[in-house]
Design an enzyme around this catalytic site. Sequence first.
Site, mmCIF file in Angstrom:
data_model
loop_
_atom_site.group_PDB
_atom_site.id
_atom_site.type_symbol
_atom_site.label_atom_id
_atom_site.label_comp_id
_atom_site.label_asym_id
_atom_site.label_seq_id
_atom_site.Cartn_x
_atom_site.Cartn_y
_atom_site.Cartn_z
ATOM 1 N N HIS A 284 0.757 11.713 5.618
ATOM 2 C CA HIS A 284 2.077 12.132 5.123
ATOM 3 C C HIS A 284 2.167 13.654 5.024
ATOM 4 O O HIS A 284 1.278 14.321 4.517
ATOM 5 C CB HIS A 284 2.451 11.445 3.812
ATOM 6 C CG HIS A 284 1.604 11.782 2.626
ATOM 7 N ND1 HIS A 284 1.832 12.871 1.827
ATOM 8 C CD2 HIS A 284 0.555 11.134 2.068
ATOM 9 C CE1 HIS A 284 0.964 12.894 0.824
ATOM 10 N NE2 HIS A 284 0.166 11.846 0.956
ATOM 11 N N ASP A 296 -4.237 16.443 0.092
ATOM 12 C CA ASP A 296 -3.227 15.384 -0.051
ATOM 13 C C ASP A 296 -1.860 15.886 0.403
ATOM 14 O O ASP A 296 -1.098 16.375 -0.401
ATOM 15 C CB ASP A 296 -3.178 14.920 -1.506
ATOM 16 C CG ASP A 296 -2.287 13.718 -1.719
ATOM 17 O OD1 ASP A 296 -1.998 13.005 -0.745
ATOM 18 O OD2 ASP A 296 -1.877 13.503 -2.877
ATOM 19 N N GLU A 330 5.989 10.411 1.201
ATOM 20 C CA GLU A 330 5.091 9.415 0.619
ATOM 21 C C GLU A 330 4.964 9.610 -0.886
ATOM 22 O O GLU A 330 4.883 8.641 -1.646
ATOM 23 C CB GLU A 330 3.713 9.519 1.276
ATOM 24 C CG GLU A 330 2.728 8.432 0.852
ATOM 25 C CD GLU A 330 1.922 8.767 -0.391
ATOM 26 O OE1 GLU A 330 1.281 7.854 -0.950
ATOM 27 O OE2 GLU A 330 1.926 9.947 -0.816
ATOM 28 N N GLU A 331 4.951 10.861 -1.334
ATOM 29 C CA GLU A 331 4.618 11.142 -2.726
ATOM 30 C C GLU A 331 5.634 10.608 -3.733
ATOM 31 O O GLU A 331 5.262 10.137 -4.796
ATOM 32 C CB GLU A 331 4.444 12.654 -2.935
ATOM 33 C CG GLU A 331 3.237 13.254 -2.226
ATOM 34 C CD GLU A 331 1.908 12.802 -2.808
ATOM 35 O OE1 GLU A 331 1.892 11.951 -3.709
ATOM 36 O OE2 GLU A 331 0.875 13.302 -2.330
ATOM 37 N N ASP A 358 -5.278 9.239 4.177
ATOM 38 C CA ASP A 358 -4.622 9.766 2.979
ATOM 39 C C ASP A 358 -5.570 9.675 1.784
ATOM 40 O O ASP A 358 -5.202 9.228 0.709
ATOM 41 C CB ASP A 358 -3.326 8.992 2.689
ATOM 42 C CG ASP A 358 -2.532 9.599 1.531
ATOM 43 O OD1 ASP A 358 -2.801 10.762 1.168
ATOM 44 O OD2 ASP A 358 -1.656 8.902 0.981
ATOM 45 N N HIS A 428 -3.077 16.128 -6.557
ATOM 46 C CA HIS A 428 -1.807 16.475 -7.222
ATOM 47 C C HIS A 428 -1.930 17.669 -8.160
ATOM 48 O O HIS A 428 -1.066 17.861 -9.032
ATOM 49 C CB HIS A 428 -1.258 15.284 -8.022
ATOM 50 C CG HIS A 428 -0.918 14.088 -7.192
ATOM 51 N ND1 HIS A 428 -0.515 12.878 -7.749
ATOM 52 C CD2 HIS A 428 -0.899 13.902 -5.842
ATOM 53 C CE1 HIS A 428 -0.272 12.011 -6.778
ATOM 54 N NE2 HIS A 428 -0.508 12.615 -5.615
#
Length: 470
Positions: A284, A296, A330-331, A358, A428
């Site tokens: 992603h 990520d 995606e997030e 991922d 994140h």
Amino acid sequence: MKKQITFLLLVLFIGHSYAQKVNTEDSLTIRNLYDMALLNGKSYDWLDHLSNEIGGRLSGSLEAQQAVEYTEAELKQLGLDKVWLQPVMVPKWTRGTKEYAYIETAPGVSTTTNICALGGSVATPALGLKAEVIEVQGLDDLKNYGREQIEGKIVFYNRPMQANLINTFEAYGGCVDQRYAGAAEAAKYGAVGVIVRSMNLRQDDLPHAGSMSYGDIPADQRIPACAISTNGANYLSSALGIKPDLKFYFKQNCKTFDDVKSYNVIGEITGSEHPDKYIVVGGHLDSWDLGDGSHDDGAGCVQSMEVLRLFKKINYKPKHSIRVVLFMNEENGLRGGRKYAEQAKLKNEQHIFALESDAGGFTPRGFSFDTDEANFAQIESWKPLFEPYLIHSFTRGGSGADIGPLKDENIVLAGLRPDSQRYFVHHHAANDTFDAINKRELELGGATMASLVYLIDKYGTKTATSDVKN
């Protein structure tokens, strides 16, 4: 009798020779893929640009659009048969100015602490929010307190990731529900805000973002939600043990706008024998905004691009059409993955295999497969080809969020599984940056993905009725 034995031995010898030939051919091709990735790789340079020249790529942002344009241009330079953008409407949420929070143990006595707004959260009132705190150990524990104990307070979800689980994704899955649904559940009891312990196995001062949802709660009843660093969570919990009536203040300035148009970025090498059957490899393109999204999921995107580049470099002509798909959103919505699957269904496209990266750009350890026994048995037979590269883990389980919507009875889904022990240190958070990427580990991941795709393309997959070898 002697003639029968001689014939049988001849058949066995030919079969054994053929197996040796196939194994040798596959070993040499896979060796070539690893050599090309490690000696002449491109993934690290691509990620350098995504991370350091563009940065965090939150859905709907200018940076996300810049990433779309950059990766589209790079795929076109590879000389693929097709490169195109697939439109998709995505949510647009912005963080606003930096959040601020403190713990007040007495009037005028306070300690600042590090927080960040959770993705999709509403803002606090303009002057911030201050209230007493009630600590709970996850969603199930919340039910043990009635409205009389929660109303007017900030709920502090302090369930940690379970440190003795070797699979850190299992530890993450065990407590991430408090981040995603915590505000919606707390609001039902009259809470005015939510603090969530960051999903991080390390003790540090970095809050970790992530998505959350209000479900069907009306907009005027939604409460602000933030993540607090693990050090901050430990301090707050200790302070509550000494002074249960302390107050927590936080201010965040996030905002949700109308959906905006973005794109999945898609490139294809058309199959030489069966162009109407598809293999997908992807990651992603969007990320959270605190860091630059290197692990990520910038790593997964450039590794997926590298798969097609490697095939072009070694002059491998696949039987099936192989697509790289860089999914958007995606997030905080999975809109890109759903859009791709929706369009594939509308066009009656037959997808036989999809592989997602991922889980960070760390050393690859193997794959997990969402498939049946027959396909898994075939894939396991290839395991010796990966063992020289220390790729030992072939398991059945989940694959990836973006390829999940493609699931049907005839597709094999897979996820690259790197070493996961350091992943949630960066996940994140503001330290998900390019300096946390190891070039060699990243390149090993791309070669590992290319090797599996090569084998799937060559030998096909099995359906409920027949082999899909073509």
